[in-house]
Design a protein around this motif. Structure first.
Motif, mmCIF file in Angstrom:
data_model
loop_
_atom_site.group_PDB
_atom_site.id
_atom_site.type_symbol
_atom_site.label_atom_id
_atom_site.label_comp_id
_atom_site.label_asym_id
_atom_site.label_seq_id
_atom_site.Cartn_x
_atom_site.Cartn_y
_atom_site.Cartn_z
ATOM 1 N N THR A 64 0.812 -1.228 0.000
ATOM 2 C CA THR A 64 0.000 0.000 0.000
ATOM 3 C C THR A 64 0.840 1.269 0.000
ATOM 4 O O THR A 64 0.350 2.328 -0.385
ATOM 5 N N GLU A 65 2.091 1.188 0.432
ATOM 6 C CA GLU A 65 2.912 2.388 0.572
ATOM 7 C C GLU A 65 3.971 2.532 -0.512
ATOM 8 O O GLU A 65 4.732 3.502 -0.522
ATOM 9 N N GLY A 66 4.050 1.553 -1.426
ATOM 10 C CA GLY A 66 5.030 1.624 -2.504
ATOM 11 C C GLY A 66 6.435 1.289 -2.006
ATOM 12 O O GLY A 66 6.608 0.499 -1.086
ATOM 13 N N THR A 67 7.409 1.922 -2.603
ATOM 14 C CA THR A 67 8.796 1.693 -2.204
ATOM 15 C C THR A 67 9.086 2.487 -0.937
ATOM 16 O O THR A 67 8.897 3.701 -0.903
ATOM 17 N N VAL A 68 9.536 1.794 0.091
ATOM 18 C CA VAL A 68 9.815 2.453 1.364
ATOM 19 C C VAL A 68 11.264 2.202 1.763
ATOM 20 O O VAL A 68 11.845 1.167 1.448
ATOM 21 N N THR A 69 11.835 3.167 2.460
ATOM 22 C CA THR A 69 13.204 3.066 2.972
ATOM 23 C C THR A 69 13.168 3.319 4.466
ATOM 24 O O THR A 69 12.637 4.343 4.914
ATOM 25 N N THR A 70 13.715 2.392 5.230
ATOM 26 C CA THR A 70 13.755 2.521 6.685
ATOM 27 C C THR A 70 15.122 2.074 7.192
ATOM 28 O O THR A 70 15.862 1.405 6.468
ATOM 29 N N PRO A 71 15.492 2.435 8.435
ATOM 30 C CA PRO A 71 16.753 1.939 8.990
ATOM 31 C C PRO A 71 16.801 0.417 8.964
ATOM 32 O O PRO A 71 15.787 -0.264 9.146
ATOM 33 N N GLY A 72 18.003 -0.111 8.757
ATOM 34 C CA GLY A 72 18.174 -1.542 8.607
ATOM 35 C C GLY A 72 18.510 -2.255 9.891
ATOM 36 O O GLY A 72 17.760 -2.184 10.863
ATOM 37 N N PHE A 73 19.658 -2.882 9.939
ATOM 38 C CA PHE A 73 20.012 -3.790 11.029
ATOM 39 C C PHE A 73 21.266 -3.301 11.736
ATOM 40 O O PHE A 73 22.220 -2.864 11.100
ATOM 41 N N ALA A 74 21.266 -3.421 13.050
ATOM 42 C CA ALA A 74 22.367 -2.891 13.850
ATOM 43 C C ALA A 74 23.588 -3.803 13.855
ATOM 44 O O ALA A 74 24.642 -3.414 14.327
ATOM 45 N N PHE A 75 23.446 -5.016 13.361
ATOM 46 C CA PHE A 75 24.585 -5.934 13.315
ATOM 47 C C PHE A 75 24.490 -6.779 12.049
ATOM 48 O O PHE A 75 23.449 -6.861 11.402
ATOM 49 N N ARG A 76 25.614 -7.401 11.707
ATOM 50 C CA ARG A 76 25.675 -8.274 10.552
ATOM 51 C C ARG A 76 26.136 -9.654 11.000
ATOM 52 O O ARG A 76 26.861 -9.773 11.981
ATOM 53 N N MET A 77 25.722 -10.663 10.268
ATOM 54 C CA MET A 77 26.110 -12.031 10.577
ATOM 55 C C MET A 77 26.567 -12.700 9.290
ATOM 56 O O MET A 77 25.889 -12.591 8.263
ATOM 57 N N SER A 78 27.690 -13.387 9.334
ATOM 58 C CA SER A 78 28.253 -13.937 8.113
ATOM 59 C C SER A 78 27.455 -15.112 7.572
ATOM 60 O O SER A 78 27.357 -15.304 6.360
ATOM 61 N N ALA A 79 26.864 -15.915 8.459
ATOM 62 C CA ALA A 79 26.150 -17.112 8.016
ATOM 63 C C ALA A 79 24.639 -16.937 7.968
ATOM 64 O O ALA A 79 23.976 -17.506 7.098
ATOM 65 N N THR A 80 24.085 -16.176 8.895
ATOM 66 C CA THR A 80 22.624 -16.039 8.982
ATOM 67 C C THR A 80 22.254 -14.565 9.127
ATOM 68 O O THR A 80 21.806 -14.123 10.178
ATOM 69 N N PRO A 81 22.447 -13.778 8.084
ATOM 70 C CA PRO A 81 22.212 -12.338 8.199
ATOM 71 C C PRO A 81 20.738 -12.000 8.362
ATOM 72 O O PRO A 81 19.874 -12.708 7.831
ATOM 73 N N PRO A 82 20.439 -10.933 9.098
ATOM 74 C CA PRO A 82 19.054 -10.459 9.156
ATOM 75 C C PRO A 82 18.610 -9.956 7.792
ATOM 76 O O PRO A 82 19.433 -9.547 6.971
#
Length: 395
Positions: free
Chosen positions: A338-356
């Motif tokens: 309903t809102e089209g293309t949206v941009t929001t803050p992502g993830f505070a950490f990264r993971m090499s095998a199981t990324p958010p």
């Protein structure tokens, strides 16, 4: 496979702290079912800054990706039974009801753990489940003001200022996220569920472990001087200072270098480590005067070249354009129905095998009610009759 794939979280919370905590679990792959009233969760109707959107406002979008929406009236007998049925399939239940509400709705920990003994039950409150302040409103500004931090920065003659974002809610959300993950790990090892209690007051106190220990162990009181300074226990210069065309942030600078570059020779009479506290106002006043003489870009280049810790002071628009922010992928962009293309803050950490990741956009009210009822074995005609009775909302 996402790290929390196969786990189901029932999110019956509202506003920010609870929804943000459950969203982080969803970012790691959990199936988060947002259990909300038939008319929609409170945050759907409260648009920060007036950013209302088409059907889903920006505030709700920011806190509810990677969730499915089950719109149900928990005050009805049928609705309460649906939740009990759902609890039997869940690993986590997260709520932030006012004191007494969970008991009235039959979703308190004793009731829920009797249905699902190994459930991780996270309860978020403002000040704690019991005690003299248990019934006070757990609102972000009120907690920021109470936790003591606002007296650790600013100028003595000015009113203390709270953080310009929902700091208490955000810190509490991450405390709940941490507590749930720890409890799930315990359950993996022992098979035991448990109650995880998180409150905003304790979360803010815990985040000030260094500052409060300086007071409780070191015996040093807070001090607000008469010149720019950003932290009561950090030596001068430390703060955000005006320049000729804007602002610059400055931390832990060598006073001899500043004396030369700012053309403020008096600064050289002090040693930062020895005198940075006792002459904090004097140092800050001279630094402020020197920085006003040239532009921010000049100081970023000149001071930075000499190893001084200096940085820009961004607006949100400037932050979005920053090359490091872009390099990090600090924001995520995805399509919403309903809102089209949206941009929001992502993830505070990264993971090499199981990324958010963003697997689902924030749902519309009741978008997944039919889907979830089917998973519970409820036939379509029964779902339709529940909708006609106002027990659930089928999107």
């Amino acid at each position: 496979m996402p790290v929390l794939d196969g786990y189901r979280v029932l999110d019956v919370s509202i506003a920010m702290a609870g929804p943000l905590a459950s969203m982080r679990l969803g970012d790691l792959g959990a199936d988060v079912v947002k259990v909300e009233p038939v008319g929609g969760e409170w945050q759907r109707h409260t648009a920060a800054g007036g950013a209302r959107g088409n059907e889903v406002n920006a505030s709700f979008l920011s806190l509810n990706r990677n969730k499915r929406s089950l719109a149900v009236d928990l005050k009805s007998a049928d609705g309460a039974q649906l939740l009990r049925d759902l609890v039997r399939t869940a690993d986590v239940l997260l709520q932030n009801y006012r004191p007494g509400v969970a008991e009235r709705l039959g979703v308190d920990y004793p009731t829920i753990s009797a249905i699902k003994p190994d459930i991780v039950y996270a309860s978020i409150s403002g000040y704690g489940e019991t005690g003299p302040y248990a019934n006070r409103p757990g609102q972000d500004l009120l907690l920021q003001a109470m936790c003591g931090a606002v007296y650790s920065s600013g100028i003595a003659e000015q009113t203390p200022q709270a953080g310009p974002y929902f700091l208490a809610d955000a810190v509490t959300a991450y405390s709940a996220f941490e507590g749930v993950l720890a409890a799930l790990l315990h359950r993996e090892r022992t098979g035991e569920g448990q109650l995880v209690e998180v409150n905003m007051l304790d979360s803010l106190i815990a985040m000030q472990m260094q500052e409060l220990s300086v007071r409780t162990v070191g015996g040093i009181p807070q001090h607000r001087g008469h010149e720019i300074h950003a932290h009561t226990y950090i030596r001068a210069p430390y703060g955000i200072y005006p320049t000729a065309d804007g602002y610059a942030s400055l931390a832990f600078a060598d006073l001899t270098v500043l004396a030369e570059l700012l053309d403020e020779p008096e600064l050289a009479q002090w040693d930062a480590e020895r005198d940075g506290f006792t002459h904090r106002d004097d140092i800050s006043r001279l630094v402020a005067r020197g920085l006003r003489a040239r532009t921010t870009d000049h100081w970023l280049a000149t001071l930075g070249a000499r190893g001084v810790w200096v940085g820009p002071v961004y607006s949100y628009d400037e932050l979005l354009k920053d090359p490091q922010v872009r390099h990090n992928g600090s924001f995520v962009t995805y399509d919403h129905p309903t809102e089209g293309t949206v941009t929001t803050p992502g993830f505070a950490f990264r993971m090499s095998a199981t990324p958010p990741a963003v697997a689902r956009p924030a749902p519309t009210t009741g978008q997944h009610t039919a889907e979830i009822l089917t998973e519970l074995g409820i036939p379509a005609d029964r779902a339709a009759s529940l909708a006609a009775a106002g027990v659930v909302r089928l999107s």
